[in-house]
Design a protein around this motif. Structure first.
Motif, short mmCIF file in Angstrom:
data_model
loop_
_atom_site.label_atom_id
_atom_site.label_comp_id
_atom_site.label_asym_id
_atom_site.label_seq_id
_atom_site.Cartn_x
_atom_site.Cartn_y
_atom_site.Cartn_z
N THR A 37 -12.34 1.63 -11.84
CA THR A 37 -11.83 0.99 -11.02
C THR A 37 -13.45 0.72 -10.37
O THR A 37 -14.28 1.17 -10.95
N ALA A 38 -13.45 -0.94 -10.18
CA ALA A 38 -14.86 -1.33 -9.82
C ALA A 38 -14.07 -2.39 -8.54
O ALA A 38 -13.79 -2.83 -8.37
N LEU A 39 -15.40 -2.24 -7.61
CA LEU A 39 -15.13 -3.24 -6.59
C LEU A 39 -16.71 -3.90 -6.77
O LEU A 39 -17.80 -3.51 -7.13
N SER A 75 1.02 0.41 -18.74
CA SER A 75 1.73 1.07 -18.04
C SER A 75 0.65 1.67 -16.75
O SER A 75 0.80 2.02 -15.28
N GLY A 76 -0.47 2.89 -17.60
CA GLY A 76 -1.01 3.28 -16.85
C GLY A 76 -2.36 1.96 -15.78
O GLY A 76 -2.54 2.73 -14.51
N GLY A 77 -2.44 1.59 -16.62
CA GLY A 77 -3.39 0.36 -15.73
C GLY A 77 -2.88 -0.77 -14.31
O GLY A 77 -2.54 -0.55 -13.10
N GLU A 78 -1.36 -0.85 -14.35
CA GLU A 78 -0.56 -1.08 -13.87
C GLU A 78 -0.15 0.27 -12.40
O GLU A 78 -0.13 -0.64 -11.44
N THR A 79 0.03 1.38 -12.81
CA THR A 79 0.09 2.71 -12.42
C THR A 79 -1.21 2.08 -11.09
O THR A 79 -1.14 2.92 -10.31
N LEU A 80 -2.17 2.68 -11.37
CA LEU A 80 -3.51 2.69 -11.03
C LEU A 80 -3.94 1.37 -9.52
O LEU A 80 -4.34 1.99 -9.07
N ASN A 120 -8.55 -2.58 -23.63
CA ASN A 120 -7.92 -1.99 -22.98
C ASN A 120 -7.21 -3.21 -21.93
O ASN A 120 -7.59 -4.76 -22.01
N VAL A 121 -6.64 -3.04 -20.74
CA VAL A 121 -6.16 -3.89 -19.86
C VAL A 121 -6.58 -4.06 -18.33
O VAL A 121 -7.05 -2.98 -18.67
N LEU A 122 -6.78 -5.33 -17.93
CA LEU A 122 -8.11 -5.18 -16.65
C LEU A 122 -6.36 -6.06 -15.51
O LEU A 122 -6.06 -7.09 -16.05
N PHE A 123 -6.59 -5.36 -14.74
CA PHE A 123 -5.94 -6.11 -13.50
C PHE A 123 -6.88 -6.34 -12.20
O PHE A 123 -8.13 -5.41 -12.42
N ALA A 124 -6.48 -7.57 -10.92
CA ALA A 124 -7.76 -7.49 -10.42
C ALA A 124 -7.08 -7.56 -9.39
O ALA A 124 -5.42 -7.84 -9.28
N ALA A 125 -7.35 -7.66 -7.46
CA ALA A 125 -6.45 -7.90 -6.57
C ALA A 125 -7.63 -8.21 -5.60
O ALA A 125 -8.81 -7.66 -5.99
N ASN A 126 -7.08 -8.71 -4.82
CA ASN A 126 -8.71 -9.70 -4.13
C ASN A 126 -8.01 -9.48 -2.39
O ASN A 126 -6.55 -9.04 -2.19
#
Length: 134
Positions: A37-39, A75-80, A120-126
């Motif tokens: 995870t990165a901020l 699924s692991g990325g989405e869960t995290l 690897n999958v990459l998810f993001a949220a703001n």
């Protein structure tokens, strides 16, 4: 402390799966580990100034951050990502590293961005913070 330090410390303390400098990073998304995870800071919103006509500095700032989650499985990325997102949305009238946070507000739901060169999958949220100056 700065926003990323304060939020990073909060996440590491409240999500047992994240450790700063091991799989939780601030201002960078290193090539390894694959699951991390990165901020990052993003453009902030206008701060709040006192309403007494004073020309003093603002009392509340509204910095924004983007959270990235990289994982080896969708699924692991989405869960995290959902765990991180839910934990950050709990911040309301709390103290993070001795700084008063009125709110950490999600600016939308987490999104799938892409797969990297290693698949690897990459998810993001703001998020936008409402916090006392620090």
């Amino acid at each position: 402390m700065a926003l990323l330090d304060e939020v990073g410390t909060y996440l590491a303390a409240n999500l047992g799966t994240l450790t700063q400098g091991t799989n939780l990073f601030q201002g960078m998304l290193p090539d390894e580990p694959a699951v991390c995870t990165a901020l990052f800071n993003t453009t902030s919103s206008v701060p709040y100034f006192p309403l007494n006509g004073s020309t003093s500095e603002p009392t509340i700032e509204n910095p924004r951050l983007m959270v990235y989650v990289r994982h080896t499985s969708y699924s692991g990325g989405e869960t995290l990502m959902q765990s991180v997102w839910r934990e950050l949305t709990k911040v309301s009238n709390d103290t993070l590293s001795s700084v008063n946070y009125l709110r950490l507000e999600a600016l939308g739901s987490p999104e799938f961005l892409e797969r990297d060169d290693n698949f690897n999958v990459l998810f993001a949220a703001n998020f936008q913070a409402m916090k006392a100056l620090s």
